[in-house]
Design a protein around this motif. Structure first.
Motif: not given
Length: 83
Positions: A35-54
Motif C-alpha cells: 500500500a505504501l508504494r502507491a505513495y512513493d512520489c507525487d507529481g515529481l516522479t523522478s524522485h521516489r521514496a517509500t514512506p514508512g507510514v501514510v
C-alpha cells in the motif's frame, strides 16, 4: 509525553503508527509495504521514496493529530503534493 531515549528509528515508526491507529482509526493509517508504494512520489516522479507510514486524514483535527505525533516521535512529516 512519550519516552524515546534509545528507541531505534524502526521502533519509533511502529509506535507512531500504533498511536495514530488508536487516535484516527486503523483504516486511516497505512503501513503495508504494498500500500505504501502507491505513495512513493507525487507529481515529481523522478524522485521516489517509500514512506514508512501514510495517514489518510479526513479533517483538520486528523492532520493536527498526525503532525503532533510525528513531532513527538521524531518522525518527519511530508504532505502529499498531488496525485
Amino acid at each position: 509525553m512519550t519516552r524515546l531515549d534509545g528507541v531505534p528509528p524502526d521502533q519509533r515508526l511502529g509506535r507512531l503508527a500504533a498511536e495514530l491507529r488508536r487516535a484516527l482509526g486503523a483504516p486511516s493509517v497505512l503501513t503495508d509495504p504494498a500500500a505504501l508504494r502507491a505513495y512513493d512520489c507525487d507529481g515529481l516522479t523522478s524522485h521516489r521514496a517509500t514512506p514508512g507510514v501514510v495517514v489518510l486524514a479526513d479533517d483538520e483535527a486528523a492532520v493536527s493529530t498526525t503532525v503532533a505525533a510525528c513531532a513527538r516521535y521524531g518522525v518527519p512529516f511530508v504532505a502529499r503534493g498531488s496525485g
